[in-house]
Design a protein around this motif. Structure first.
Motif, short mmCIF file in Angstrom:
data_model
loop_
_atom_site.label_atom_id
_atom_site.label_comp_id
_atom_site.label_asym_id
_atom_site.label_seq_id
_atom_site.Cartn_x
_atom_site.Cartn_y
_atom_site.Cartn_z
N TYR A 261 9.19 -4.76 23.09
CA TYR A 261 8.01 -5.26 23.79
C TYR A 261 7.07 -6.00 22.83
CZ TYR A 261 9.72 -1.70 27.00
OH TYR A 261 10.51 -0.95 27.82
N ARG B 276 4.43 13.64 17.51
CA ARG B 276 5.03 14.25 18.70
C ARG B 276 5.05 15.77 18.53
NH1 ARG B 276 5.83 11.11 23.21
NH2 ARG B 276 7.02 9.21 22.85
N ILE C 40 5.20 7.78 27.59
CA ILE C 40 5.28 6.41 27.07
C ILE C 40 6.45 6.30 26.08
CG2 ILE C 40 3.69 6.86 25.16
CD1 ILE C 40 2.47 4.08 25.68
N GLU C 41 7.11 5.14 26.07
CA GLU C 41 8.22 4.93 25.13
C GLU C 41 7.69 4.80 23.71
OE1 GLU C 41 10.93 1.68 26.11
OE2 GLU C 41 10.27 1.87 28.19
N ASP C 42 8.44 5.37 22.75
CA ASP C 42 8.05 5.25 21.34
C ASP C 42 7.85 3.80 20.92
OD1 ASP C 42 8.13 7.95 21.06
OD2 ASP C 42 9.72 8.01 19.55
N SER C 43 8.71 2.91 21.44
CA SER C 43 8.64 1.52 20.98
C SER C 43 7.32 0.86 21.38
CB SER C 43 9.83 0.72 21.50
OG SER C 43 9.84 0.74 22.91
N LEU C 44 6.76 1.30 22.52
CA LEU C 44 5.46 0.75 22.92
C LEU C 44 4.35 1.28 22.01
CD1 LEU C 44 5.64 0.89 26.82
CD2 LEU C 44 5.10 -1.12 25.45
#
Lengths: 399, 63
Positions: free
Chosen positions: A88, A205, A226-230
Motif C-alpha cells: 500500500y 503486538r 489492521i494489516e502489518d503492512s499498513l
C-alpha cells in the motif's frame, strides 16, 4: 549521483537535480513563470513542473486527474520485488481515497494542536542541549550540528522508539530521501527502516505501549485487525515525512538569519513577530516538492498531459509567485497576506504541519535566545540538498 | 463583523487558530470552526482579517 547532461532550456528540458537548480532555483522559477509557466522534461520519464500558485493549487485539488499513488520526485530505479513489503506504499501520503481518508484520520490526532503542545517542552530541552554541546566553541554547523539533529529525535519520541537510535534513523532517512538518485544508498535506507519497523511491530503486538505504533496496531478495519503492512507504511511515512523536511526548514531559516542581520536583529528584539515570521520563512524557503501521477489524458492550462505523466508539485515556486505575493522574492517577517502552501493544499495537506511549525519556532527561539549574534563562517561553503526536499546540508556559522 | 469557516474548503491547516485562537476552534483533525456564532469583537477585527488573509484554502469569509 547519476550525472546528466546540463540543462540548456528550462521550459522543455528541465532537471531538478541540475546543480544550478539545487543551488538557486528561484531565478529559474521566475523566468519560467513568465515564459513557460508549466515546464516539461523527458528526463526520468515525461514530467511537468508548474511554477504558478494558481496551477499548483488547482492540480493539488483535482484528485480525479492527479493521483498520489506515486509521490516520489525522483523515481526509484530498482528491481521491484515480486511481493512488495509495502503493497500500500506509505499511506496516506501515497494513497487516494478511500484508503487515504481513513489512514489519514488515524494519524491526524497525533499531530493535533493540543498533542503538539505536549511535545514542546521536550523539543525545547533537546534544542537547548544541542546548543550546550557547541556554544563554547564559538562556531558550529547550524545544519548538521543543530537543524538535522532535532526532528528525528522528536519523531522517535512520538513513535515510541529508543532515543539512542536517532543517529541510525537519521542515516536511513538521509539515504532514502537526500540521496534518492543513488540506488545503493536508497536501498540501504529502505531496508534499514523496514527491518527496524518490522521488529518493532512484532514487539508491540506482544507488549503494546501508549505510542503511535501501538495505537496503529490497535486499529480495526471493518472488524478485522489492521494489516502489518499498513502499519509499517504509516510508521515509515511519519518518520520519513517529518525528518529532513523539518530540518530543511530550520536550516534554511538559520541560513536566512545568518545572511540577513536586520531580520536576525528584529527577531531577537521583537519576539512578537515570531508567529508571522515562521510562516514567512516557510513561504520563502518551502522545502518540499511532492509529485502526482496523471490518471487520464487531460489538457491542463494548454498542456497535453498524458496518463502516466508525472507532475512535480512545485509548492516552493507557488509560494514565490508575484501574482499572489507582493515582493515575492523578499522576506518580509511580518507579512500579513500569506496564503502560502508550504504544507501543500487540498486533501493531502501535510498531516504534521502543526508539529513542523512548533519545531521550527522552538528551534529558532532557542537558537536566538542563546546565540543572538551569528554569521556565516568566512570562506566556508554552504551546500544545499535538492530533489524532493531542499535545505542546507552544510551551514558553517560563527558567533 | 461576523465570519464563518466553509467546512467543505477547510483542510485543517490551522493557520486561523494559530493567528486568532480567540476566534476559532480546531478539532483533533485540524478542522476549524468559529467560536460562538462567528461574531468578532471590534478589538479582534484585525486578527480576523489576518486569519482570512492567511488561509491557504480560502475557507474563511466575512458574512
Amino acid at each position: 549521483m547519476r550525472v546528466t547532461a546540463p540543462v540548456s532550456e528550462w521550459g522543455s528540458d528541465f532537471d531538478v537535480l541540475d546543480p544550478r537548480y539545487v543551488a538557486d532555483p528561484f531565478g529559474i522559477w521566475d523566468q519560467l513563470r513568465t515564459s513557460c509557466p508549466i515546464a516539461h522534461t523527458d528526463r526520468r520519464g515525461s514530467t511537468w513542473l508548474p511554477t504558478r500558485y494558481e496551477d499548483v493549487t488547482a492540480i493539488a485539488h483535482d484528485i480525479d486527474h492527479f493521483s498520489s499513488l506515486e509521490v516520489a520526485v525522483i523515481p526509484f530505479e530498482g528491481e521491484e520485488p515480486d511481493e512488495p513489503v509495502l503493497p500500500y506504499g506509505l499511506p496516506p501520503i501515497s494513497a487516494d481515497p478511500p484508503l487515504h481518508t481513513w489512514t489519514r484520520r488515524l494519524l491526524l490526532p497525533w499531530f493535533s494542536h493540543n498533542r503538539v503542545e505536549s511535545y514542546e517542552a521536550m523539543t525545547r530541552g533537546l534544542c537547548s542541549g544541542l546548543i550546550d554541546g557547541f556554544i563554547a566553541d564559538g562556531r558550529a554547523d547550524a545544519a548538521s550540528d543543530y537543524a538535522q539533529q532535532i526532528p528525528v529525535r522528536v519523531i522517535a519520541h512520538i513513535l515510541g522508539v529508543s532515543p539512542d537510535l536517532s543517529d541510525t534513523f537519521t542515516g536511513w532517512v538521509r539515504d532514502v530521501l537526500e540521496f534518492a538518485d543513488d540506488h545503493d544508498r536508497r536501498v540501504n535506507g529502505i531496508q534499514g527502516l523496514l527491518e527496524y519497523f518490522i521488529g518493532e511491530v512484532a514487539k508491540r503486538r506482544l507488549e503494546p505501549g501508549d505510542d503511535l505504533l501501538s495505537e496503529l496496531l490497535r486499529t480495526d478495519v471493518d472488524g478485522a485487525p489492521i494489516e502489518d503492512s499498513l502499519v509499517l507504511g504509516a510508521a515509515a511515512l511519519v518518520l520519513i515525512a517529518g525528518v529532513d523536511t523539518t530540518w530543511s526548514a530550520i536550516g534554511s531559516s538559520l541560513w536566512h538569519l545568518g545572511t540577513h542581520p536586520a531580520d536576525r536583529k528584529r527577531m531577537v528584539e521583537d519576539p512578537e513577530v515570531m508567529s508571522l515570521a515562521v510562516e514567512e520563512l516557510l513561504r520563502a524557503y518551502s522545502p518540499v516538492t511532492m509529485a502526482r501521477i496523471v490518471t487520464t489524458d487531460v489538457d491542463f492550462a494548454g498542456c497535453p498531459m498524458k496518463a502516466g505523466d508525472k507532475i512535480l508539485m512545485n509548492f516552493p515556486a507557488a509560494n514565490r509567485d508575484p501574482e499572489v505575493f507582493e515582493d515575492a522574492d523578499e522576506v518580509i517577517l511580518d507579512r500579513a497576506h500569506n496564503r502560502h502552501v508550504a504544507f501543500g493544499s487540498g486533501i493531502h495537506r501535510c498531516a504534521g504541519s502543526n508539529l513542523a511549525r512548533m519545531e521550527l519556532r522552538v528551534a529558532l527561539e532557542e537558537w536566538l535566545r542563546r546565540i543572538p549574534e551569528f554569521a556565516l563562517a568566512d570562506g566556508e561553503e554552504v551546500t544545499w540538498a535538492g530533489g524532493q526536499v531542499r535545505g542546507p546540508r552544510l551551514l558553517p556559522v560563527v558567533f | 463583523m461576523k465570519i464563518r469557516v466553509d467546512p467543505d474548503k477547510c483542510q485543517g491547516h490551522a493557520r486561523c487558530y494559530g493567528l486568532a485562537p480567540e476566534l476559532f476552534e480546531v478539532d483533533d483533525y485540524g478542522l476549524s470552526t468559529v467560536v460562538g456564532d462567528g461574531s468578532v469583537p471590534p478589538e479582534l477585527e484585525d486578527r480576523a482579517r489576518l486569519a482570512i488573509a492567511n488561509c491557504p484554502e480560502f475557507a474563511i469569509e466575512e458574512i
